[in-house]
Design a protein around this motif. Sequence first.
Motif, mmCIF file in Angstrom:
data_model
loop_
_atom_site.group_PDB
_atom_site.id
_atom_site.type_symbol
_atom_site.label_atom_id
_atom_site.label_comp_id
_atom_site.label_asym_id
_atom_site.label_seq_id
_atom_site.Cartn_x
_atom_site.Cartn_y
_atom_site.Cartn_z
ATOM 1 N N SER A 1 56.847 43.571 57.192
ATOM 2 C CA SER A 1 56.415 42.646 56.194
ATOM 3 C C SER A 1 55.075 42.737 55.212
ATOM 4 C CB SER A 1 56.104 41.108 57.018
ATOM 5 O OG SER A 1 55.069 41.129 57.626
ATOM 6 N N GLY A 2 54.465 44.066 55.620
ATOM 7 C CA GLY A 2 53.206 44.373 54.774
ATOM 8 C C GLY A 2 52.145 44.053 55.609
ATOM 9 N N ARG B 1 50.967 38.509 56.228
ATOM 10 C CA ARG B 1 52.165 38.653 55.457
ATOM 11 C C ARG B 1 51.770 37.624 54.097
ATOM 12 N NH1 ARG B 1 58.198 36.977 56.956
ATOM 13 N NH2 ARG B 1 59.350 37.354 55.067
ATOM 14 N N SER C 1 51.007 44.049 50.206
ATOM 15 C CA SER C 1 51.241 44.928 51.396
ATOM 16 C C SER C 1 50.570 46.377 51.626
ATOM 17 C CB SER C 1 52.778 45.120 51.314
ATOM 18 O OG SER C 1 53.192 45.948 50.348
ATOM 19 N N GLN D 1 46.636 49.649 50.081
ATOM 20 C CA GLN D 1 47.459 48.596 49.493
ATOM 21 C C GLN D 1 48.660 49.025 48.396
ATOM 22 O OE1 GLN D 1 44.247 45.544 50.026
ATOM 23 N NE2 GLN D 1 46.196 44.376 50.183
#
Length: 632
Positions: free
Chosen positions: A451-452, A473, A480, A498
């Motif tokens: 989900s990051g 998340r 993410s 990121q």
Amino acid sequence: MAVNVRRGLEIPEPSDYSSCEDDDVSYYTDLQQPDNNLPESARVINKLLNNLVDSAWEVISKQEKIKRGEEAARQIPVLNATKEMKLPGRTNSIVSSDDGLYLFLGHTHGVSVISTSTLTCVRTWQDERVEITSISCASLGNATHLLFTVDDMGIARLFVHHMENIYLIKVINETEDINQRNICAKFEVSRSGDFGAAVMTSSGSVWLDVYRFPVDVWLKELETKQATQTQQNTEAKLSPVILLMKIKPPEIPTGTSLKSPSEVLQKTEEGTIIGSGQNHFISSRQWENQDAAFKKMFMKYLSSSSAMPPQQKAEGPSNCTCHFLLREGFHSLPGEAKAARDIPIAVCLWWNGSYNLLQYLLMKTLKEKDSEPRPDVLWPNSQKILCSAISACTRFVVLGLDGQLVTIWDRRFGDGAICRMRLLLQSQLPVTQLFQGPFLPTLQLVLTCRSGACYSVTAGRGGDTCTVALIERSADPGSSVTVAEPVPFLKFLILLMQRNGQVSIWKTEDCAPVFILNLPPTHVLGSLREPVCLLEPVQQKLYITGDRKAPLVEVTDRNKDESALFIFSFSECTLMDLYRVSSPAVSEKETRATLSDLEEVYNLYFKERAEHKKRNRNLAFQWEQLSKRDIK
């Protein structure tokens, strides 16, 4: 034709309790005006509540103002790149030597060797038809390094960098007919350079080729040929590479032809490996009965999925992940001679979709000629393996499993699992060791979720774990995490990259960034999804590749590719003096080399266990609980 004509609306008479003196106004100009129509007691209560809300809001506003002021006073330090170097092309992979003196870049049209002291390109191997996608390095000493590359066509090459020159030794999957060439998916090499493993694919099948490299012979041959070689010569004919073993995926269990349990035990090679599913006492008839019972029990679900496109009943694995393991465990310590360098003794691997981690000894001789190698150790797991990592000393093997589960295996204590935690993982799973002792260390894991989100986990023996969420998340895909890696020379600090291009250093204890790393405003990260970066622990530097901001027309033109390498020198930053630590891998290596007697090993283990503070507190608490109970 009848036409309905709307008559004028009659305005009602004002009520007795209306406070409005103007009869022409039949609406409220103030939203709070209806409160005046309430009884006096209700209006008093409403006024008190409004005053309470206003005073509370004033207090909250003052606190928020104070908080914003504190945050403004405590701004996160921003670190800019100390140096910059223009790259020869789009760089896809970067690796450094063990001493940090050289950088090896895999890019379009070849390989480049960069000197970190002068930031100049000392040697280049070029081929216009080649684009290197991955590169790995093994240092042999005496300014000699082995380089292993894989290009975009799946061709694996072996180079040697010796005395400021680079030579092509061998093309691993070279064939005369290009149509019969095997595709190399990935190439792994041991830290000492003695062994290598290549994942090969061809016609839908996959296998792992393990090679032995005669590095000692190569060093002697390079010394003798150094006087005759010229700088224009880019190839060197050295001793051939030895194919040690060819490991294929485990076969799907089928009906057995064995007639007694004793025959099954004989097939397991003296009972050393049990649990692989290859040697069993289940006949083909039993498999058929089990399949028929399954279809009968779940007929409703099978019929509903009949409209789906048919798939193969038994699909084989499509990839393999392997790690080279050094000598570990109590059984290898007594009487062991100290080696000049760390030479692996085994390779552990797992196939995608598999539940088992398999280990093969590298120096084991096959009993039968041309027989397939069989695993020497099998580590079963409850879920499918998704990713894996090993510590610097290869003592700990960390597996990320399906079902949000992480398992840590300790090779020293009988291959037992020391910790399990539930998290959702993807391919990245770096691990560092916060060394507290040779037998009871604490591990720090950095887990990146699908989900990051990103988590930092501190794990110890006995299930003592601490999970900290660094980035939760988010609905914004730009936040993410794409790269999460512990900084080996800074205590409790993690490098995060990121997707929105932000690069920062986070502190796991505070769950907040402590430093922000900025590229020049004219550049951005080379790849937002898969940034090309390198943390070099010896020189304590971070290397990041970036591309110059350009219009879309210039971006699509490969001839105008302007990439640069940015260097962040953490050793020159005084703000990081508070977090500096020595490398934990060195302490583990020194501890392993000093243990030579089994009795000494046991004494050191029990001594450290007795001095473990947390264990002593737990024992005292347990005795205190027992003393409160009246046991007769």
